[in-house]
Write an enzyme that holds these catalytic residues in place. Structure first.
Site, PDB file in Angstrom:
ATOM      1  N   ASN A 118       6.836  -4.004   9.587  1.00 38.40           N
ATOM      2  CA  ASN A 118       6.714  -2.353   8.738  1.00 38.40           C
ATOM      3  C   ASN A 118       7.634  -1.547   9.749  1.00 38.40           C
ATOM      4  OD1 ASN A 118       5.709  -0.670  11.460  1.00 38.40           O
ATOM      5  ND2 ASN A 118       4.240  -2.491  11.824  1.00 38.40           N
TER       6      ASN A 118
ATOM      7  N   GLY B  58      -1.097  -8.788  10.350  1.00 32.87           N
ATOM      8  CA  GLY B  58      -1.029 -10.320   9.246  1.00 32.87           C
ATOM      9  C   GLY B  58       0.047 -10.723  10.128  1.00 32.87           C
TER      10      GLY B  58
ATOM     11  N   ASP C 256       3.124 -10.401  11.342  1.00 36.29           N
ATOM     12  CA  ASP C 256       4.062  -9.278  12.566  1.00 36.29           C
ATOM     13  C   ASP C 256       3.136  -9.352  13.576  1.00 36.29           C
ATOM     14  OD1 ASP C 256       5.792  -7.646  13.343  1.00 36.29           O
ATOM     15  OD2 ASP C 256       4.979  -6.164  12.096  1.00 36.29           O
TER      16      ASP C 256
ATOM     17  N   TYR D 270      -0.146  -4.848   2.583  1.00 37.22           N
ATOM     18  CA  TYR D 270       0.710  -3.992   1.888  1.00 37.22           C
ATOM     19  C   TYR D 270       0.324  -4.002   0.128  1.00 37.22           C
ATOM     20  CZ  TYR D 270       4.248  -2.076   5.288  1.00 37.22           C
ATOM     21  OH  TYR D 270       4.441  -1.008   6.510  1.00 37.22           O
TER      22      TYR D 270
HETATM   23  N1  AR6 Z   1       1.654 -17.667   8.551  1.00 39.41           N
HETATM   24  C1  AR6 Z   1       2.627 -17.521   7.072  1.00 39.41           C
HETATM   25  N2  AR6 Z   1       1.514 -16.400   6.239  1.00 39.41           N
HETATM   26  C2  AR6 Z   1       0.770 -15.791   6.412  1.00 39.41           C
HETATM   27  C3  AR6 Z   1       0.646 -15.483   8.119  1.00 39.41           C
HETATM   28  C4  AR6 Z   1       0.997 -16.436   9.011  1.00 39.41           C
HETATM   29  N3  AR6 Z   1       0.803 -16.766  10.300  1.00 39.41           N
HETATM   30  N4  AR6 Z   1      -0.217 -14.400   8.741  1.00 39.41           N
HETATM   31  C5  AR6 Z   1      -0.518 -14.120   7.948  1.00 39.41           C
HETATM   32  N5  AR6 Z   1      -0.110 -14.854   6.260  1.00 39.41           N
HETATM   33  P1  AR6 Z   1       0.972  -9.395   5.743  1.00 39.41           P
HETATM   34  P2  AR6 Z   1       2.160  -7.154   4.634  1.00 39.41           P
HETATM   35  C6  AR6 Z   1       0.571 -14.159   4.684  1.00 39.41           C
HETATM   36  O1  AR6 Z   1      -0.589  -8.732   6.186  1.00 39.41           O
HETATM   37  O2  AR6 Z   1       1.301  -7.414   3.111  1.00 39.41           O
HETATM   38  C7  AR6 Z   1       1.685  -5.863   9.120  1.00 39.41           C
HETATM   39  O3  AR6 Z   1       0.643  -5.083  10.043  1.00 39.41           O
HETATM   40  C8  AR6 Z   1      -1.107 -12.880   4.551  1.00 39.41           C
HETATM   41  O4  AR6 Z   1      -1.921 -14.554   3.595  1.00 39.41           O
HETATM   42  O5  AR6 Z   1       1.124  -9.954   7.189  1.00 39.41           O
HETATM   43  O6  AR6 Z   1       4.288  -7.237   3.744  1.00 39.41           O
HETATM   44  C9  AR6 Z   1       2.964  -4.864   9.547  1.00 39.41           C
HETATM   45  O7  AR6 Z   1       3.110  -5.004  10.936  1.00 39.41           O
HETATM   46  C10 AR6 Z   1      -0.180 -12.301   3.236  1.00 39.41           C
HETATM   47  O8  AR6 Z   1       0.407 -13.377   1.611  1.00 39.41           O
HETATM   48  O9  AR6 Z   1       2.157  -8.293   5.834  1.00 39.41           O
HETATM   49  C11 AR6 Z   1       3.189  -4.222   8.448  1.00 39.41           C
HETATM   50  O10 AR6 Z   1       2.635  -2.744   8.628  1.00 39.41           O
HETATM   51  C12 AR6 Z   1       1.498 -12.198   3.823  1.00 39.41           C
HETATM   52  O11 AR6 Z   1       1.630 -13.004   4.447  1.00 39.41           O
HETATM   53  C13 AR6 Z   1       2.581  -4.934   6.897  1.00 39.41           C
HETATM   54  O12 AR6 Z   1       1.512  -5.739   8.201  1.00 39.41           O
HETATM   55  C14 AR6 Z   1       1.745 -11.053   3.962  1.00 39.41           C
HETATM   56  O13 AR6 Z   1       0.624  -9.827   4.749  1.00 39.41           O
HETATM   57  C15 AR6 Z   1       3.054  -5.484   6.064  1.00 39.41           C
HETATM   58  O14 AR6 Z   1       2.336  -5.971   5.107  1.00 39.41           O
END
Ligand code: AR6
Length: 172
Positions: A25, A33, A35, A122
């Site tokens: 973010n 997630g 991050d 997101y």
């Molecule tokens: N390895 C691979 N993919 C993953 C993992 C992992 N360990 N964990 C989750 N995913 P998201 P965004 C996938 O929510 O939508 C955070 O709080 C997940 O299934 O991580 O860009 C940040 O600080 C999904 O398909 O990121 C921001 O505030 C993808 O990664 C916000 O979330 C992205 O999910 C960003 O949201």
């Protein structure tokens, strides 16, 4: 070109490559997630380096070291929040991928792994997000001949299948 693109299912923090991409973010100070998983895996050193970066606007990217990760670097990018598609989300998501590839190139990195940016918290729809990721991978492979490997890390089997199906269409 297609042979330089891998689709794998799993946890991106386990991938040994020059750089993994973080779906961050704009504070760059961690979150949930992918991050959260990356910050847990690196240890506190990553947060200390991120504090000095002063945040990151949507669509931009910044690079740090990988610390305790098997990856040497983390490229942090901030995807768009999905507001229905009429607020420039697609162009912002493209910009994330382009800026990550540009930073990899500028830093002499030849391998990069991406999560599906913006498709979790997101809310970006997975099919369209996946198409943008693969289109930008194809463009980057044409622009940067030194790029040897692009890995798309899908968190679920279903997401991996979406990448594979879209790959057939994008890399004809
Ligand atoms: N390895 C691979 N993919 C993953 C993992 C992992 N360990 N964990 C989750 N995913 P998201 P965004 C996938 O929510 O939508 C955070 O709080 C997940 O299934 O991580 O860009 C940040 O600080 C999904 O398909 O990121 C921001 O505030 C993808 O990664 C916000 O979330 C992205 O999910 C960003 O949201």
């Amino acid at each position: 070109m297609r042979e330089k693109v891998d689709i794998v299912q799993g946890d991106i923090t386990k991938v040994a490559v020059d750089a993994i991409v973080n779906a961050a973010n704009s504070s760059l100070l961690g979150g949930g997630g992918v991050d959260g998983a990356i910050h847990r895996a690196t240890g506190p050193e990553l947060l200390a380096e991120c504090r000095a970066l002063g945040g990151c606007p949507t669509g931009a990217a910044k690079i740090t070291k990988g610390y305790r990760l098997p990856a040497r670097h983390v490229i942090h990018t901030v995807g768009p929040v999905w507001h229905g598609g009429g607020s420039g989300e697609a162009e912002q998501l493209r910009s994330c991928y382009r800026n990550c590839f540009r930073l990899a190139h500028e830093n002499g990195l030849t391998g990069i792994a991406f999560p599906a940016i913006s498709t979790g918290v997101y809310g970006y729809p997975k099919g369209p997000a996946c198409r943008i990721a693969l289109e930008e991978a194809k463009a980057a492979l044409a622009s940067y001949p030194e790029l040897g490997k692009i890995i798309f890390v899908a968190f679920s089997a279903e997401d991996a299948e979406t990448y594979r199906e879209t790959m057939q269409e994008v890399f004809l």
